[in-house]
Write an enzyme that holds these catalytic residues in place. Structure first.
Site, mmCIF file in Angstrom:
data_model
loop_
_atom_site.group_PDB
_atom_site.id
_atom_site.type_symbol
_atom_site.label_atom_id
_atom_site.label_comp_id
_atom_site.label_asym_id
_atom_site.label_seq_id
_atom_site.Cartn_x
_atom_site.Cartn_y
_atom_site.Cartn_z
ATOM 1 N N SER A 239 82.844 62.320 45.610
ATOM 2 C CA SER A 239 82.330 61.474 47.407
ATOM 3 C C SER A 239 83.342 60.889 47.631
ATOM 4 O O SER A 239 84.445 60.802 46.914
ATOM 5 C CB SER A 239 81.330 60.876 46.714
ATOM 6 N N LYS A 240 83.272 60.036 49.224
ATOM 7 C CA LYS A 240 83.676 59.245 49.454
ATOM 8 C C LYS A 240 84.655 58.224 48.540
ATOM 9 O O LYS A 240 85.469 57.851 48.757
ATOM 10 C CB LYS A 240 82.692 58.923 50.436
ATOM 11 N N ARG A 241 83.483 58.242 47.649
ATOM 12 C CA ARG A 241 84.376 56.714 46.868
ATOM 13 C C ARG A 241 85.458 57.313 45.857
ATOM 14 O O ARG A 241 86.503 56.530 45.673
ATOM 15 C CB ARG A 241 83.719 56.826 46.020
#
Ligand code: GLU
Length: 469
Positions: A239-241
């Protein structure tokens, strides 16, 4: 002759092309290229609320950057409603589907009742045998078999059996006549002659429904392969994390598309323990047998290392186009000519990204390099003036501006001054680049070319003379 492989990439344009989607595209594209098959692009934009023109453009832009070309399409599902309607009618006529007039509230109650009994929430088949005609508000449901299994013969995961009782009579057309997702996908894949479908395993629960639709339509079921999702370094779903998710963000960070393709393929496919692949090598070697069953883990350091390797291995001519936007951003308007290619050759071994390469290229394109203050204070000082003068004059007098002759000049100057190579090379480096770190002194001089070298050496000599004055 065996059948030509036809694969497809069918993104939903509800955002940018993310790494997982790009990997799916790369797998399908490579498999088509490897087998000399065909690759079809289809935009799945039936979700009018979430689909946007910007996303469609972003997907095209990302595929273009990755160098993924298609042989057919792009098709847009939003333009194919007539075809879906025809197939929906066909299923109704053949008795594989029926109009259902149960209200959404009634269906909710059925689902609640099923849950209360401890069953999976499902439609209870109220309209299944009613043989109703169309009427306002009716949806179309598929008549799922009431017993038996539907087996997905997955190329990657092996056979996966789904009990048909688990699949209720799912809706294939809404009350406004528009097709539901699974119906549209199957009709497209049938009419586009797709015979090999590689997609993320988040779609696996759709596959038995799709297989039933193929069977009901009397169409050959394609080969399916479901690839595991990509994970972040902490093993949770990517994910973006974990860093930028959009493919084109990597273009903007100075990545080479070949490195990105190489990296994406390795998130799930292997060829022994080889890590570095050129695009041609991937086309030659990619197959479905070596797509792994375990999830690929996104490792940004690996991507960076691969990028450095792709930059190192590519001819300068092939890198120029990628580098130029980054030069432009720095206000450098370089043409794709021999000067730029020479510059790139010297920077290739020391640039992990095109951003770094553009930084490294800056001194080549300025009229006069700005001297780093500390570097100038340390190396452009008066006691080094005599050897620098000698060197400058010798270079100016050179007939043939070659590496061999430059080396010879350095030797003579070192001898006269009684100094080692570094003592002479460092002031020359500062004179030519303004800095103490640069590509190798001779390759850099050759890339800069005689006139620039002489001008910059003369400037440095004047500067040094002023220091002693
Ligand atoms: N449109 C779907 C997606 O973007 C792909 C469906 C498929 O591969 O069958 O996830």
């Amino acid at each position: 002759m065996s059948q030509q492989i036809i694969t497809r990439f069918p993104p939903s344009p509800t955002g940018y092309l993310h790494l997982g989607g790009a990997r799916t595209a790369v797998f399908n594209w490579l498999y088509a290229r490897h087998t000399r098959g065909r690759f079809v692009l289809r935009i799945e934009d039936t979700d009018m609320q979430r689909s946007t023109k910007e996303s469609v453009d972003a997907i095209f832009e990302a595929l273009d950057w990755l160098g993924i070309d298609w042989d057919e399409g792009p098709y847009f599902q939003s333009q194919r409603f007539d075809i879906y309607k025809e197939y929906i009618n066909r299923l109704i006529q053949s008795g594989h589907a029926y109009y259902c007039t149960c209200t959404p509230e009634a269906v909710d109650r059925m689902r609640e009742a099923a849950k209360a009994r401890g069953d999976k929430p499902r439609y209870d088949g109220t309209c299944r045998e009613k043989n109703q005609q169309w009427q306002e508000g009716a949806v179309v449901r598929f008549k799922s078999p009431l017993s038996g299994n539907t087996v997905v013969e997955d190329i990657i995961r092996g056979d996966i059996a789904f009990s048909n009782t688990e699949l209720d009579d799912f809706i294939i057309a809404r009350s406004d006549g528009s097709p539901m997702y699974n119906l549209a996908v199957v009709v497209d894949d049938i009419t586009m002659n797709i015979n090999t479908i590689i997609r993320g395993d988040d779609h696996i629960s759709n596959t038995p429904k799709q297989i039933l639709l193929y069977q009901a339509l009397g169409a050959a079921v394609p080969d399916f392969g479901h690839v595991p999702m990509v994970l972040g370094p902490d093993k949770s779903r990517l994910s973006k994390r974990h860093g930028a998710m959009s493919v084109t963000a990597y273009r903007d960070m100075g990545y080479h598309p070949d490195a990105m393709v190489n990296f994406l393929v390795r998130l799930g496919w292997s060829h022994g323990d080889q890590e570095f692949f050129t695009r041609d090598e991937l086309i030659e070697k990619f197959n479905l047998e070596h797509i792994g069953r375990s999830a690929g883990v996104f490792n940004p350091e690996k991507l960076l290392a691969l990028n450095a390797e792709h930059i190192r291995n590519a001819p300068a001519q092939a890198l120029a186009g990628h580098l130029m936007p980054f030069l432009k951003e720095k206000g450098i308007s370089a043409a794709a000519d021999d000067y730029l290619y020479g510059v790139i050759e010297t920077l290739k071994p020391r640039s992990k990204t095109f951003v770094e390469m553009a930084d490294g290229a800056e001194f080549y394109f300025v009229d006069k390099p700005a001297y780093d203050e500390k570097a100038a204070a340390k190396f452009l000082k008066s006691d080094l003036l005599p050897p620098m003068k000698q060197l400058t004059e010798a270079v100016a007098a050179l007939g043939d501006f070659s590496e061999k002759n430059l080396e010879e000049i350095f030797k003579q100057v070192m001898e006269t001054a009684g100094l080692g190579f570094g003592k002479i090379a460092q002031p020359v480096r500062v004179a030519l680049t303004g800095k103490t770190v640069s590509p190798g002194i001779f390759e850099m001089m050759l890339a800069l070319g005689r006139d620039r070298v002489i001008a910059r050496l003369n400037d440095a000599v004047s500067f040094m003379a002023r220091q002693s004055g």
